[in-house]
Design an enzyme around this catalytic site. Structure first.
Site, mmCIF file in Angstrom:
data_model
loop_
_atom_site.group_PDB
_atom_site.id
_atom_site.type_symbol
_atom_site.label_atom_id
_atom_site.label_comp_id
_atom_site.label_asym_id
_atom_site.label_seq_id
_atom_site.Cartn_x
_atom_site.Cartn_y
_atom_site.Cartn_z
ATOM 1 N N ASP A 306 -41.948 -42.070 -36.059
ATOM 2 C CA ASP A 306 -42.438 -41.974 -34.969
ATOM 3 C C ASP A 306 -43.646 -40.754 -35.685
ATOM 4 O O ASP A 306 -43.655 -40.158 -36.567
ATOM 5 C CB ASP A 306 -41.744 -41.440 -33.482
ATOM 6 N N GLU A 511 -46.357 -41.935 -22.213
ATOM 7 C CA GLU A 511 -45.934 -41.044 -22.678
ATOM 8 C C GLU A 511 -46.041 -39.310 -22.214
ATOM 9 O O GLU A 511 -47.026 -39.257 -22.881
ATOM 10 C CB GLU A 511 -44.652 -40.962 -23.252
#
Length: 627
Positions: A306, A511
């Site tokens: 990520d 998020e």
């Protein structure tokens, strides 16, 4: 000077022909992918191999950087776009600019450009924005989700991009998590069915394919990504990047099943989660990445970190980048979303290999996987995008699919005081309707996070139809529709409205910033519910990425609808409110009474919800919708 014998000339010519043929083997699309990979890999230097393992952000990329460092991939981060209103032509020209740099390298290995397309091509202006995954979970319709994947692939390709960081197959077990809107359900079985979006994005995998081998079916499809491996939906209190505390059996039975389905369906890449499992960072977890994903599930695509994921292996992040590189590569990560410090990564990894801390076999495995996907995509044959697919961006056909998805995602939680006296559907004629609320006439609020901007933003940020506009287009011309975003009760009582439709919800978020331990609506939205519903029959439409606290207000509300985050096609809400279609959605998540009950999921021993998993009232469409 003596002449060479004819047979010797023939041998020499044959050798030259063989050498020429071998030199071009990896560029020959008629050759098996395995042979092409093998041929190209043995031609590559260490520098060229490590370049393939790097993915950098567009803001630090250029044709010169691509050529000099042999970079394998470029991405647009959530806040890294040419502009908020950039056209498809601008995107194509930008992507091709980077690609021309890659094609200038010795071996002409094309790069792949990636972008988050989590509910349509959501960072691009005028693209169709589909409901977020939580809403799609409410549809219980895998075939619809597959069509959404196919439409998204066309729109991503319309901007010259072949790689989508989607779908999110997290099983969100706590709605306090800011990424819960990207999760189809708390139920792993439901999430498994929704992995049907992968063949929508990539194409239907041939029946004779080997399990785990990626499949991308041509220029109208994109490379998909299952994310975030694994357990990101189970963190303590739903805090992003937190620890998921669960037994191995629990991890494998709740959080792993969607990855099994994704691999079976030929997904080409898997992104690793920021979260930890029982204290071990997933980016450092060789047991699960190499041992389970690659060896047990036989995944043959590539694993990607990520955003700055390996930096976060240490606390604080980037405290020992050499250790992070060593650990991440050793765990089995193949491509690294850096996204800025690519020279430090390249230098660090080169040193680790040359000093025998990382074996060349691990580098070759990573590059083999990346090249396998690139050859499968057909990007060697057509590395440059053209303008022929621009017509698909935000096209009418895709907006109709999105509108259908909105209709099917709506969950009717309450409909009048009893089944004998339902309030919905509303008649189209003979009414004076008040429409109120912060989310009634706001595309940005309606779409939520990951829309044009990582965290989303309110306002007219892209093209679409608001819920208010949809209502006005649906009712009879004689019906009066009055919009007042936040009226007081005195005003409501004075206007003689027959009904009110109150559309309120959460502000846009994604998020981390969207993590919320309270799950209450903003005060302004609650005031609107109180002021309006005390004075007139009211239908409350909740625009949220998850269940929120609503029990204290339920007695005031005549009809309650969970609309989730419907995206750009708000007309779909009006279609069902006024009976052109019936309500059919079912809760993909348990709706709690109070946050003190969380986490609470279907199957738990102590299960006392306000509305249980799978709940949803139904209505029938009406043929004649007039008084």
């Amino acid at each position: 000077m003596a002449k060479a014998p004819p047979f010797l000339i023939l041998i020499l010519l044959s050798c030259c022909w063989i050498a020429l043929t071998n030199a071009e083997l990896y560029q020959d699309p008629k050759q098996p992918v395995s042979k092409r990979v093998e041929d190209l890999l043995k031609r590559m230097t260490l520098e060229e191999k490590i370049g393939q393992m790097a993915q950098i952000d567009r803001t630090v990329a250029s044709a010169e950087v691509m050529e000099k460092y042999k970079i394998g991939s470029v991405l647009s981060g959530g806040i890294s776009i040419p502009s908020a209103t950039a056209t498809a032509e601008v995107w194509i020209d930008m992507v091709n600019g980077y690609q021309k740099g890659s094609l200038s390298t010795r071996l002409k290995i094309p790069m792949i450009y990636g972008i988050d397309a989590v509910h349509g091509h959501n960072l691009v202006y005028k693209a169709t924005i589909f409901p977020h995954n939580v809403g799609l979970g409410a549809t219980r319709d895998p075939e619809l989700v597959k069509r959404i994947g196919a439409a998204t692939a066309l729109e991503v390709r319309a901007t010259g991009i072949p790689y989508a960081f989607a779908p999110c197959v997290a099983v969100c077990r706590d709605p306090r998590w800011g990424r819960c809107l990207e999760s189809y359900s708390e139920d792993p079985k439901l999430v498994q069915t929704m992995t049907e979006i992968i063949p929508g994005l990539q194409g239907d995998i041939p029946s004779n394919s080997t399990k785990g081998v990626p499949f991308i079916g041509g220029q109208e499809k994109v490379l998909a990504t299952a994310k975030h491996f694994v357990g990101d939906g189970g963190t303590t209190k739903g805090i992003n990047e937190n620890d998921t505390v669960i037994s191995r059996d629990g991890l494998l039975s709740i959080h792993m099943p969607p990855y099994n389905d994704s691999v079976i369906k030929g997904v080409g890449s898997v992104i690793i989660s920021y979260s930890s499992w029982n204290g071990v960072k997933m980016h450092a977890n060789r047991d699960l990445i190499t041992g389970y994903l690659k060896n047990t599930l036989n995944f043959r695509g590539f694993v990607i970190s990520d955003w700055e994921g390996i930096d976060k292996i240490t606390t604080p992040p980037h405290a020992n980048f050499t250790y992070s590189i060593l650990t991440g590569v050793g765990a089995g990560i193949d491509m690294f979303m850096l996204p800025y410090n690519y020279t430090e990564f390249i230098d660090g990894l080169t040193s680790l290999v040359k000093n025998n801390f990382i074996p060349m076999s691990r580098i070759d495995d990573a590059v083999t996987r990346i090249l396998r996907v690139k050859f499968t995509m057909g990007i060697f044959e057509k590395p440059l995008a053209d303008y022929s697919m621009i017509k698909y961006l935000g096209c009418k056909e895709h907006r109709e699919i999105a509108r259908e998805a909105v209709r099917k995602s709506l969950v009717l939680l309450k409909n009048g005081e009893s089944a004998d006296k339902p309030l919905l559907p509303l008649p189209k004629k003979g009414l004076k309707i008040l429409v109120a609320g912060t989310h009634a006439d706001d595309i940005g609020n309606q779409c939520g996070g990951w829309t044009i901007h990582w965290q989303g933003q309110p306002g007219n940020i892209t093209i679409g139809t608001t819920i208010l506009t949809g209502i006005k287009r649906t009712v009879d011309r004689e019906t009066e529709v009055v919009f007042n975003e936040n009226p007081d009760s005195k005003y409501v009582k004075s206007q003689n409205f027959s009904h009110a439709i109150v559309v309120v919800g959460e502000p846009p978020y994604a998020e981390t910033l969207g993590d919320n331990l309270n799950l209450t609506l903003p005060e302004r939205g609650l005031d609107t519910i109180t002021n309006v519903c005390a004075s007139v029959k009211c239908i409350v439409v909740l625009v949220t990425g998850r269940p929120v606290v609503i029990q204290p207000y339920l007695s005031q509300i005549n009809a309650l609808i969970a609309a989730w985050l419907p995206g750009s096609e708000g007309q779909g809400v009006a279609d069902v409110l006024f009976g052109d279609y019936g309500f059919s959605g079912k809760l993909p998540r348990t709706w709690f009474k109070t946050v003190d009950q969380l986490p609470m999921n279907v199957g738990d021993k102590h299960y006392d919800p306000l509305f249980p998993f799978g709940y949803g009232l139904t209505t029938e469409p009406i043929k004649t919708n007039n008084i």
